[in-house]
Design a protein around this motif. Structure first.
Motif, PDB file in Angstrom:
ATOM      1  N   VAL A 194      28.209  69.524  35.685  1.00  0.00           N
ATOM      2  CA  VAL A 194      28.828  70.841  35.761  1.00  0.00           C
ATOM      3  C   VAL A 194      30.325  70.646  35.567  1.00  0.00           C
ATOM      4  CG1 VAL A 194      27.065  71.785  37.307  1.00  0.00           C
ATOM      5  CG2 VAL A 194      29.116  70.713  38.275  1.00  0.00           C
ATOM      6  N   ALA A 196      33.893  70.958  36.907  1.00  0.00           N
ATOM      7  CA  ALA A 196      34.602  71.105  38.173  1.00  0.00           C
ATOM      8  C   ALA A 196      36.019  70.572  37.976  1.00  0.00           C
ATOM      9  CB  ALA A 196      33.898  70.345  39.298  1.00  0.00           C
ATOM     10  N   SER A 249      27.650  73.142  41.985  1.00  0.00           N
ATOM     11  CA  SER A 249      29.027  73.342  41.534  1.00  0.00           C
ATOM     12  C   SER A 249      30.008  73.166  42.685  1.00  0.00           C
ATOM     13  CB  SER A 249      29.184  74.736  40.908  1.00  0.00           C
ATOM     14  OG  SER A 249      28.437  74.834  39.705  1.00  0.00           O
TER      15      SER A 249
END
Length: 311
Positions: A194, A196, A249
């Motif tokens: 993801v 980040a 996340s």
């Protein structure tokens, strides 16, 4: 032949005192930093992105110090491969060991170690305190691959798996009481990742750490090495509370925030030569000039100036 010659040289280096290896690494690292390599350009880009408020001179000082740390780490593989357990204990102190020993032996533990120089040496030292499992990248040279694997197992304090064996072996080892020494912080592309923020820059962040922790109900202990004048100190931090949260996340953001604080503690020792931001969110332009090398784009790949022994 070249691999055997390099190993022989590191065997000779392993007889040198720690401070002498540091001095040799300082000299060779300064020379390597002076070369106009693509790796130096990558390091400059990463530092500019992560430390935009610092002056160019400050960022260059970090980069120059990092090249020295990289060369020292390479030279210190001689200690990893040939030093006795007693010498390893002298070379590496452990700070915060109580965060590990206070946990029940039945508790699964993942030691989250970002890519800092010295991670192999301190990981070997940690294995003298608790049985560990590590994951490594196979070498193209069959002799070197067998040699490195044997040296990782020489103390009979843990087990190793290649990245190609997948996560099942690591999960099984965690459930059998081994502590997993896990490196969570390189860009392996979009798969299982993801975006980040890392120092305010969107970074493709693998979600393996929270997934493994959820699957095995493991406690996650962040750690990092700190190289000092006469030795390393492996810093073990308190286990992360309420991790994983169930939100991949959010867990990735939290993991990166922890790593940021570790980097700020020893900025010259963090691995700045990897294209950490090569995978970009849709519509964002690339941040690095030129084409990435195969060794850098492959999962677990290491830059060409390093022995690719970590995953």
């Amino acid at each position: 032949m070249l691999a055997k010659l390099a190993v022989a040289c590191l065997w000779l280096v392993s007889w040198l005192p720690f401070r002498a290896v540091g001095a040799l690494g300082s000299m060779l690292g300064t020379l390597l930093y002076a070369l106009p390599t693509s790796r130096r350009a990558i390091g400059r880009t990463n530092l500019r992105l992560c430390f935009p408020t610092r002056s160019e001179a400050e960022r260059e000082a970090i980069l120059r110090g990092h090249f020295i740390a990289i060369v020292r780490m390479v030279l210190e593989y001689g200690y990893c491969w040939f030093a006795s357990p007693a010498r390893l204990r002298r070379l590496v102190a452990i700070e915060g060991l109580e965060h590990l020993t206070s946990l029940s032996p039945d508790t699964s533990v993942i030691l989250s170690m970002p890519h800092f120089t010295g991670l192999d040496l301190v990981g070997l030292r940690l294995s003298l305190e608790t049985p560990t499992v590590t994951i490594y990248a196979r070498q193209k040279n069959p002799w070197l691959d067998a040699f490195i694997r044997a040296k990782r197992l020489r103390l009979n304090t843990g087990i190793v798996f290649s990245r190609q064996e997948g996560v099942r072996s690591s999960v099984r080892a965690l459930r059998e009481g081994y502590r997993l020494y896990y490196l969570p912080d390189q860009d392996h592309g979009l798969r299982d990742s993801v975006f980040a923020d890392f120092f305010g820059v969107p970074a493709a962040t693998i979600t393996g750490l929270p997934r493994l922790a959820a699957l095995t109900r493991a406690r996650v202990i962040p750690c990092y090495p700190r190289r000092e004048a006469g030795r390393y100190t492996l810093v073990l931090q308190p286990p992360l509370a309420d991790f994983p949260s169930g939100d991949l996340s959010a867990d990735a953001r939290r993991m990166n925030a922890v790593i940021e604080q570790q980097v700020l503690a020893v900025p010259k020792q963090y691995f700045w030569l990897h294209r950490r931001f090569k995978t970009r969110p849709p519509g964002r332009p690339p941040l690095y000039e030129g084409k990435a090398r195969a060794s850098d784009d492959s999962a677990g790949g290491e830059p060409s100036i390093l022995p690719p022994t970590i995953d």
